[in-house]
Write a protein that holds these residues in place. Structure first.
Motif, PDB file in Angstrom:
ATOM      1  N   ALA A 149      59.884   8.546   7.801  1.00 32.25           N
ATOM      2  CA  ALA A 149      59.561   6.777   7.320  1.00 32.25           C
ATOM      3  C   ALA A 149      58.133   6.429   7.578  1.00 32.25           C
ATOM      4  CB  ALA A 149      60.767   6.113   7.956  1.00 32.25           C
ATOM      5  N   ASP A 150      57.613   5.563   6.766  1.00 32.21           N
ATOM      6  CA  ASP A 150      56.540   4.773   6.928  1.00 32.21           C
ATOM      7  C   ASP A 150      55.316   5.497   6.687  1.00 32.21           C
ATOM      8  OD1 ASP A 150      55.176   2.106   7.359  1.00 32.21           O
ATOM      9  OD2 ASP A 150      54.611   3.137   9.288  1.00 32.21           O
ATOM     10  N   ARG A 151      55.155   6.640   7.518  1.00 37.19           N
ATOM     11  CA  ARG A 151      53.719   7.352   7.492  1.00 37.19           C
ATOM     12  C   ARG A 151      54.177   8.843   7.077  1.00 37.19           C
ATOM     13  NH1 ARG A 151      52.242   6.213  13.866  1.00 37.19           N
ATOM     14  NH2 ARG A 151      52.156   3.898  13.622  1.00 37.19           N
ATOM     15  N   PRO A 152      53.434   9.342   6.049  1.00 33.56           N
ATOM     16  CA  PRO A 152      53.746  10.727   5.621  1.00 33.56           C
ATOM     17  C   PRO A 152      53.234  11.941   6.606  1.00 33.56           C
ATOM     18  CG  PRO A 152      51.831   9.994   4.612  1.00 33.56           C
ATOM     19  CD  PRO A 152      52.432   8.862   5.409  1.00 33.56           C
ATOM     20  N   LEU A 153      53.963  13.014   6.295  1.00 30.04           N
ATOM     21  CA  LEU A 153      53.240  14.057   7.026  1.00 30.04           C
ATOM     22  C   LEU A 153      52.303  14.724   6.247  1.00 30.04           C
ATOM     23  CD1 LEU A 153      56.815  15.793   8.083  1.00 30.04           C
ATOM     24  CD2 LEU A 153      55.360  14.232   9.616  1.00 30.04           C
ATOM     25  N   GLU A 154      50.949  14.647   6.547  1.00 32.04           N
ATOM     26  CA  GLU A 154      49.919  15.028   5.752  1.00 32.04           C
ATOM     27  C   GLU A 154      49.883  16.729   5.561  1.00 32.04           C
ATOM     28  OE1 GLU A 154      47.786  12.895   4.195  1.00 32.04           O
ATOM     29  OE2 GLU A 154      48.603  11.100   5.261  1.00 32.04           O
ATOM     30  N   ASP A 155      49.617  16.891   4.612  1.00 32.25           N
ATOM     31  CA  ASP A 155      49.720  18.381   4.011  1.00 32.25           C
ATOM     32  C   ASP A 155      50.925  19.182   4.101  1.00 32.25           C
ATOM     33  OD1 ASP A 155      46.671  18.116   3.189  1.00 32.25           O
ATOM     34  OD2 ASP A 155      46.124  18.356   5.622  1.00 32.25           O
ATOM     35  N   VAL A 156      52.045  18.414   3.925  1.00 30.20           N
ATOM     36  CA  VAL A 156      53.040  18.989   4.171  1.00 30.20           C
ATOM     37  C   VAL A 156      53.771  18.544   2.829  1.00 30.20           C
ATOM     38  CG1 VAL A 156      55.786  19.089   5.300  1.00 30.20           C
ATOM     39  CG2 VAL A 156      53.399  18.863   6.523  1.00 30.20           C
ATOM     40  N   ASP A 157      54.683  19.693   1.947  1.00 35.58           N
ATOM     41  CA  ASP A 157      55.422  19.504   0.855  1.00 35.58           C
ATOM     42  C   ASP A 157      56.891  19.454   1.057  1.00 35.58           C
ATOM     43  OD1 ASP A 157      53.094  19.271  -0.673  1.00 35.58           O
ATOM     44  OD2 ASP A 157      52.832  21.556  -0.611  1.00 35.58           O
ATOM     45  N   HIS A 158      57.574  19.011   0.195  1.00 33.58           N
ATOM     46  CA  HIS A 158      58.992  19.021   0.274  1.00 33.58           C
ATOM     47  C   HIS A 158      59.631  18.651   1.406  1.00 33.58           C
ATOM     48  CE1 HIS A 158      58.194  21.106  -3.310  1.00 33.58           C
ATOM     49  NE2 HIS A 158      57.516  22.032  -2.894  1.00 33.58           N
ATOM     50  N   TYR A 159      59.794  17.225   1.814  1.00 31.38           N
ATOM     51  CA  TYR A 159      60.438  16.669   2.837  1.00 31.38           C
ATOM     52  C   TYR A 159      60.959  15.202   2.439  1.00 31.38           C
ATOM     53  CZ  TYR A 159      56.212  14.121   3.762  1.00 31.38           C
ATOM     54  OH  TYR A 159      55.073  13.367   3.895  1.00 31.38           O
ATOM     55  N   ASN A 160      61.834  14.874   2.953  1.00 35.85           N
ATOM     56  CA  ASN A 160      62.524  13.337   2.509  1.00 35.85           C
ATOM     57  C   ASN A 160      61.487  12.154   3.272  1.00 35.85           C
ATOM     58  OD1 ASN A 160      64.703  13.984   1.234  1.00 35.85           O
ATOM     59  ND2 ASN A 160      65.701  14.710   2.985  1.00 35.85           N
ATOM     60  N   PHE A 161      61.301  11.245   2.606  1.00 36.99           N
ATOM     61  CA  PHE A 161      60.149  10.507   2.808  1.00 36.99           C
ATOM     62  C   PHE A 161      60.366   9.020   2.136  1.00 36.99           C
ATOM     63  CE2 PHE A 161      55.583   8.829   2.453  1.00 36.99           C
ATOM     64  CZ  PHE A 161      55.457   8.302   3.448  1.00 36.99           C
ATOM     65  N   VAL A 162      60.405   8.008   3.029  1.00 36.24           N
ATOM     66  CA  VAL A 162      60.676   6.548   2.648  1.00 36.24           C
ATOM     67  C   VAL A 162      59.571   5.675   3.150  1.00 36.24           C
ATOM     68  CG1 VAL A 162      61.859   4.595   2.537  1.00 36.24           C
ATOM     69  CG2 VAL A 162      62.962   6.825   2.391  1.00 36.24           C
ATOM     70  N   THR A 163      58.744   5.033   2.638  1.00 39.49           N
ATOM     71  CA  THR A 163      57.460   4.341   2.891  1.00 39.49           C
ATOM     72  C   THR A 163      57.017   3.068   2.223  1.00 39.49           C
ATOM     73  OG1 THR A 163      55.317   4.273   3.919  1.00 39.49           O
ATOM     74  CG2 THR A 163      55.745   5.505   1.586  1.00 39.49           C
ATOM     75  N   THR A 164      56.252   2.253   2.433  1.00 43.28           N
ATOM     76  CA  THR A 164      55.503   1.017   1.921  1.00 43.28           C
ATOM     77  C   THR A 164      54.275   1.500   1.296  1.00 43.28           C
ATOM     78  OG1 THR A 164      56.609  -0.720   3.015  1.00 43.28           O
ATOM     79  CG2 THR A 164      54.926  -1.263   1.838  1.00 43.28           C
ATOM     80  N   ASN A 165      54.061   1.271   0.082  1.00 39.30           N
ATOM     81  CA  ASN A 165      52.526   1.607  -0.464  1.00 39.30           C
ATOM     82  C   ASN A 165      51.487   0.937   0.107  1.00 39.30           C
ATOM     83  OD1 ASN A 165      50.480   2.239  -2.165  1.00 39.30           O
ATOM     84  ND2 ASN A 165      51.574   2.367  -3.787  1.00 39.30           N
ATOM     85  N   ASN A 166      51.031   1.578   1.230  1.00 39.60           N
ATOM     86  CA  ASN A 166      49.851   1.105   2.058  1.00 39.60           C
ATOM     87  C   ASN A 166      48.596   0.723   1.088  1.00 39.60           C
ATOM     88  OD1 ASN A 166      50.468   0.969   4.828  1.00 39.60           O
ATOM     89  ND2 ASN A 166      51.037   2.949   4.604  1.00 39.60           N
ATOM     90  N   TYR A 167      48.229   1.699   0.062  1.00 42.51           N
ATOM     91  CA  TYR A 167      47.152   1.274  -0.703  1.00 42.51           C
ATOM     92  C   TYR A 167      47.464  -0.246  -1.409  1.00 42.51           C
ATOM     93  CZ  TYR A 167      43.201   1.800  -3.978  1.00 42.51           C
ATOM     94  OH  TYR A 167      41.948   1.532  -4.598  1.00 42.51           O
ATOM     95  N   GLN A 168      48.542  -0.344  -2.045  1.00 48.07           N
ATOM     96  CA  GLN A 168      49.031  -1.358  -2.950  1.00 48.07           C
ATOM     97  C   GLN A 168      48.944  -2.694  -2.005  1.00 48.07           C
ATOM     98  OE1 GLN A 168      52.314  -2.722  -2.767  1.00 48.07           O
ATOM     99  NE2 GLN A 168      52.028  -4.274  -4.331  1.00 48.07           N
ATOM    100  N   CYS A 169      49.567  -2.625  -0.753  1.00 45.63           N
ATOM    101  CA  CYS A 169      49.512  -3.752   0.094  1.00 45.63           C
ATOM    102  C   CYS A 169      48.301  -4.240   0.377  1.00 45.63           C
ATOM    103  CB  CYS A 169      50.445  -3.442   1.242  1.00 45.63           C
ATOM    104  SG  CYS A 169      52.268  -3.235   1.124  1.00 45.63           S
ATOM    105  N   SER A 170      47.435  -3.309   0.747  1.00 47.73           N
ATOM    106  CA  SER A 170      45.998  -3.669   1.098  1.00 47.73           C
ATOM    107  C   SER A 170      45.334  -4.480   0.031  1.00 47.73           C
ATOM    108  CB  SER A 170      44.978  -2.741   1.559  1.00 47.73           C
ATOM    109  OG  SER A 170      43.735  -3.306   1.801  1.00 47.73           O
ATOM    110  N   ARG A 171      45.316  -3.860  -1.231  1.00 51.07           N
ATOM    111  CA  ARG A 171      44.781  -4.054  -2.494  1.00 51.07           C
ATOM    112  C   ARG A 171      45.278  -5.522  -3.029  1.00 51.07           C
ATOM    113  NH1 ARG A 171      41.120  -1.075  -6.219  1.00 51.07           N
ATOM    114  NH2 ARG A 171      40.802  -2.653  -7.761  1.00 51.07           N
ATOM    115  N   LEU A 172      46.639  -5.698  -2.829  1.00 52.97           N
ATOM    116  CA  LEU A 172      47.223  -7.114  -3.033  1.00 52.97           C
ATOM    117  C   LEU A 172      46.703  -8.099  -2.383  1.00 52.97           C
ATOM    118  CD1 LEU A 172      49.454  -8.262  -4.946  1.00 52.97           C
ATOM    119  CD2 LEU A 172      51.111  -7.696  -3.087  1.00 52.97           C
ATOM    120  N   ALA A 173      46.404  -8.093  -1.182  1.00 49.77           N
ATOM    121  CA  ALA A 173      45.727  -8.999  -0.027  1.00 49.77           C
ATOM    122  C   ALA A 173      44.196  -9.087  -0.698  1.00 49.77           C
ATOM    123  CB  ALA A 173      46.020  -8.510   1.196  1.00 49.77           C
TER     124      ALA A 173
END
Length: 340
Positions: free
Chosen positions: A150-174
């Motif tokens: 949750a929240d932070r991805p596992l960088e360079d890892v494929d095929h795992y369950n992941f839930v997060t907020t779009n960090n780029y979009q949040c910052s862009r919005l602000a």
């Protein structure tokens, strides 16, 4: 409980010996003669099978224990405590309890906790990883133990369950909100996390400013540690070095609290003398006379979706399809941003 954990018999079969011999080698005892060649074969088999000693009673073999491990990096951060509350509400519906552990964003502590949880054969894991999350979760993923990141991805890892907020979009919005209000001299206060997906907040800030015609060399960014004290110090730094600032954007609410204290001590009125926006929804930002414009990260939804995805993974063990859920942030408009 997952059947995929290796057993002493699995190790013995691969090493070409008995379970009793494997147990003796792993106990570290020296009273009985076992050749160095056999010891080496046993240890090689342990490594290949991923065997970890279980502290669970043998009578529990093949049964669920009703425990879910949750590893959070900063339990004092309201973002994570709200996530955990939502997770707990969901898993309790199916009779599970949580074993909640604070990693303090320390990779070694994270690895130690995972090893202890593996020994207890918990039914599943919810993990907000440290910067070493990919390495520390490798064994769990190889064994296909139920896990949701949750929240932070596992960088360079494929095929795992992941839930997060779009960090780029949040910052862009602000950032775009500040630009719309006429601000051009904006400082971004950043956490030097070492986590690539969180760096995307800074990237989004830079992208938005450059697209608005502000040269990269004129963009103000100060990064440091993750604490109120760091937020205070970084705020003082940008105020002293860039006296023409009209706004400060805090990428993290913990730093923001210290930064706001700095502004107050300097007699700067938020929403008048200086504008402020932050990512996150801490209680202090909207209580009393405080009314800070901020980006809501949907932490309760994050927790709920994370728990539901893990429960589905536990209950449908044969379904190996992995999912990635990325929620959009929402702008909550307060009175902390003046129009320039």
């Amino acid at each position: 409980m997952s059947e995929k954990y290796a057993t002493l018999k699995d190790v013995a079969k691969l090493a070409g010996t008995t379970a009793a011999t494997v147990s003796y080698v792993l106990s570290g005892k020296e009273g009985r003669y076992i050749s160095q060649e056999m010891r080496a074969r046993v240890m090689k088999a342990v490594e290949e099978t991923g065997y970890v000693k279980s502290s669970a009673a043998s009578s529990l073999k093949g049964k669920k224990r009703g425990i879910i491990a949750v590893l959070v990096p900063q339990f004092s951060n309201q973002f994570f405590t709200r996530m955990v509350l939502a997770i707990e509400a969901e898993v309790e519906k199916e009779g599970y309890v949580l074993s909640i552990c604070n990693t303090f964003d320390d990779p070694k502590r994270e690895m130690d906790i995972i090893n202890r949880m593996v020994q207890h054969r918990v039914d599943g894991y919810i993990l907000i990883p440290t910067a070493k999350g990919p390495e520390n979760t490798e064994q769990l993923r190889r064994l296909d133990v139920p896990i949701v990141v949750a929240d932070r991805p596992l960088e360079d890892v494929d095929h795992y369950n992941f839930v997060t907020t779009n960090n780029y979009q949040c910052s862009r919005l602000a950032t775009e909100y500040l630009l719309k209000k006429g601000h051009r001299r904006i400082a971004y206060i950043d956490w030097k996390s070492g986590i690539p997906d969180l760096v995307r907040r800074r990237v989004a800030f830079q992208d938005a400013l450059m697209e608005a015609g502000i040269p990269r060399e004129e963009i103000v960014i100060a990064e440091g540690g993750f604490s109120e004290e760091d937020g205070y110090a970084l705020t003082a730094q940008v105020l002293d070095s860039h006296r023409d600032l009209t706004a400060i954007f805090y990428g993290y609410n913990i730093q923001a609290k210290g930064g706001v204290n700095c502004l107050s001590e300097r007699g700067l009125r938020v929403g008048n003398d200086i504008s402020v926006v932050l990512i996150g929804s801490p209680e202090w930002a909207v209580v009393g006379q405080n009314c800070f414009t901020h980006i809501e990260q949907n932490e309760y939804d994050l927790g709920r979706y994370t728990a539901q995805l893990l429960l589905r993974n536990i209950n449908e063990a044969k379904n190996n399809e992995k999912q990635a859920i990325r929620l959009e942030g929402r702008l909550w408009e307060g009175t902390s941003v003046a129009e320039v």
